[in-house]
Design an enzyme around this catalytic site. Sequence first.
Site, PDB file in Angstrom:
ATOM      1  N   LYS A 214     -59.590  -2.176  -6.981  1.00  0.00           N
ATOM      2  CA  LYS A 214     -59.130  -1.524  -8.201  1.00  0.00           C
ATOM      3  C   LYS A 214     -59.369  -2.532  -9.596  1.00  0.00           C
ATOM      4  O   LYS A 214     -59.303  -1.773 -10.502  1.00  0.00           O
ATOM      5  CB  LYS A 214     -57.628  -1.099  -7.911  1.00  0.00           C
ATOM      6  CG  LYS A 214     -57.288  -0.063  -7.140  1.00  0.00           C
ATOM      7  CD  LYS A 214     -56.179   0.157  -6.564  1.00  0.00           C
ATOM      8  CE  LYS A 214     -55.507   1.033  -7.542  1.00  0.00           C
ATOM      9  NZ  LYS A 214     -54.098   1.620  -6.851  1.00  0.00           N
TER      10      LYS A 214
ATOM     11  N   ARG B 202     -64.033   9.916  -2.475  1.00  0.00           N
ATOM     12  CA  ARG B 202     -63.886  10.982  -1.155  1.00  0.00           C
ATOM     13  C   ARG B 202     -63.452  12.305  -1.572  1.00  0.00           C
ATOM     14  O   ARG B 202     -63.148  12.396  -2.983  1.00  0.00           O
ATOM     15  CB  ARG B 202     -62.944  10.376  -0.504  1.00  0.00           C
ATOM     16  CG  ARG B 202     -61.875   9.984  -1.035  1.00  0.00           C
ATOM     17  CD  ARG B 202     -60.339   9.870   0.026  1.00  0.00           C
ATOM     18  NE  ARG B 202     -59.448   9.101  -0.816  1.00  0.00           N
ATOM     19  CZ  ARG B 202     -58.345   9.787  -1.213  1.00  0.00           C
ATOM     20  NH1 ARG B 202     -58.492  10.865  -1.338  1.00  0.00           N
ATOM     21  NH2 ARG B 202     -57.336   9.067  -1.850  1.00  0.00           N
TER      22      ARG B 202
HETATM   23  P1  ADP Z   1     -52.324   4.291  -5.360  1.00  0.00           P
HETATM   24  O1  ADP Z   1     -53.728   3.811  -5.275  1.00  0.00           O
HETATM   25  O2  ADP Z   1     -51.610   3.366  -4.631  1.00  0.00           O
HETATM   26  O3  ADP Z   1     -52.094   5.782  -5.069  1.00  0.00           O
HETATM   27  P2  ADP Z   1     -52.524   4.531  -8.298  1.00  0.00           P
HETATM   28  O4  ADP Z   1     -52.977   3.310  -9.197  1.00  0.00           O
HETATM   29  O5  ADP Z   1     -53.290   5.551  -8.076  1.00  0.00           O
HETATM   30  O6  ADP Z   1     -52.004   4.018  -6.837  1.00  0.00           O
HETATM   31  O7  ADP Z   1     -51.034   4.860  -8.762  1.00  0.00           O
HETATM   32  C1  ADP Z   1     -50.112   5.901  -8.104  1.00  0.00           C
HETATM   33  C2  ADP Z   1     -49.154   6.659  -8.874  1.00  0.00           C
HETATM   34  O8  ADP Z   1     -48.310   5.443  -9.554  1.00  0.00           O
HETATM   35  C3  ADP Z   1     -49.524   7.076 -10.223  1.00  0.00           C
HETATM   36  O9  ADP Z   1     -50.036   8.355 -10.041  1.00  0.00           O
HETATM   37  C4  ADP Z   1     -48.368   7.006 -11.273  1.00  0.00           C
HETATM   38  O10 ADP Z   1     -47.131   7.928 -10.925  1.00  0.00           O
HETATM   39  C5  ADP Z   1     -47.862   5.526 -10.839  1.00  0.00           C
HETATM   40  N1  ADP Z   1     -48.525   4.479 -11.724  1.00  0.00           N
HETATM   41  C6  ADP Z   1     -49.608   3.851 -11.312  1.00  0.00           C
HETATM   42  N2  ADP Z   1     -49.882   2.941 -12.401  1.00  0.00           N
HETATM   43  C7  ADP Z   1     -48.919   2.991 -13.413  1.00  0.00           C
HETATM   44  C8  ADP Z   1     -48.859   2.518 -14.692  1.00  0.00           C
HETATM   45  N3  ADP Z   1     -49.433   1.673 -15.046  1.00  0.00           N
HETATM   46  N4  ADP Z   1     -47.577   3.020 -15.381  1.00  0.00           N
HETATM   47  C9  ADP Z   1     -46.661   4.256 -14.893  1.00  0.00           C
HETATM   48  N5  ADP Z   1     -46.912   4.692 -13.685  1.00  0.00           N
HETATM   49  C10 ADP Z   1     -48.147   4.179 -12.973  1.00  0.00           C
END
Ligand code: ADP
Length: 454
Positions: A115, A291
Amino acid sequence: MQKILIANRGEIALRVVRACKELGIESVAVYSEADEQSLHVQLADGAICIGPGRSSESYLKAERIIAAAEISGADGIHPGYGFLSEDPDFAEQVESCGIKFIGPNSEVIRKMGDKAVARRIAAEAGAPTVPGSPGPVADAEEASRFAQNVGYPVIIKAVSGGGGKGMRLVHSAAALPREFAAASNEALKAFGNGEVYIEKFIEKPRHIEFQILADEHGNIVHLGERDCSVQRRHQKVIEESPSPFLSPELREKMGEAAIAVARHCGYRNAGTVEFLVDAHGNFYFIEMNARIQVEHPVTETVTGIDLVAAQLRIAAGEPLGFTQEDVRQSGWAMECRVCAEDPERNFAPCPGEISLYYTPGGPGVRVDSHAYGGYTVPQYYDSMIGKVIVSGATRAQAIDRMQRALSEYLIRGIKCNIPFIRSVLQDPVFAEGRATTHFIEEFMARSAATSRKA
Ligand code: ADP
């Protein structure tokens, strides 16, 4: 391609079987001993048992899956979502056996699966990223410096994270060293990589993602967005398209950013670029999923494009055959994830035998599920047993139709989250399209307060 092996289980394996049938491609299922009775096994043209119930002994065993593909003479492997779908080593092994991996190549999966690297690539492509550290941070001290720079609260995130795991919210400098240690330990245990990075915590954001299709000839389009703000513990519960929040201008800007990211990393096949959007319409790249996603039917419903068939055609080397201007979205689509879990017991999984099962039908309703009456939900896997997808001319009609569909969906013998989803759909904040990623938490706090008063 004439024969595809499906390296997955449950509803997504069945979804791939269905696409294969329509395209005249033979499908081969793999299954664990716990999944012998699953519909994906029964409806595929062939099926091979790859081990005991536990996924570490079956669906995560790359060599067994590749052996099954070789024995059955498959030309390609569809990885579905979860399990090995974003494992670059698996994709590389498949490629080196001369079998087509239905997805981007292993190099792109490796890049975007990190990431911190994905963040850098997105920034290079000109997409806004969440303010934070440019890469992984070495120790709590360095983490502190970046956190101070962007201002608290911050999120510590695992470089190899996924499924909401390995993430920590930190409100103050005093709490940072402890949370840093906890996050990297958790990441090391869950992903075998303890590296973490820092992001500013975006207050009350919406989660809005763009579906990408890229062929092997350099054509890339986006198929619009999905709003996945309704989440419980960072896991999506309800998804919809279009997003009630986006203006046509913002949609265009975000779509262009998504395409730029996909182009810059050399993306092929179907993928998703995820963004957080704040109340002012500022958007920030968070990650790319290399994916097919659980929520892909929402996009299929509003665009009329079969995404899994598109994946198979792209993998076979066919050009997309349409341009961005040809993509049209019409109406409103909504998806709910139906899970075998008990909302009364903090959503604990409820495996077991389904004694009675009846799926909804009627206009505008689609159910993707591998379950049926007499089916036993195994204890080993994710608790999702089906997805209900509805379409409507308007958002209000889609919500009414979802309520109607869920009221018809009968699942007896085990507990499931349908009553919970129905109460969410009734909530005025959701109905007015104002849900952010904090919505479920606030909704549950409100419901608890109401029942205390009563
Ligand atoms: P994963 O890969 O574990 O699913 P993500 O990076 O896609 O993690 O984030 C999942 C969720 O976490 C997001 O949809 C959001 O709800 C919350 N989130 C992630 N990063 C942030 C951030 N910088 N600020 C606020 N919420 C966040």
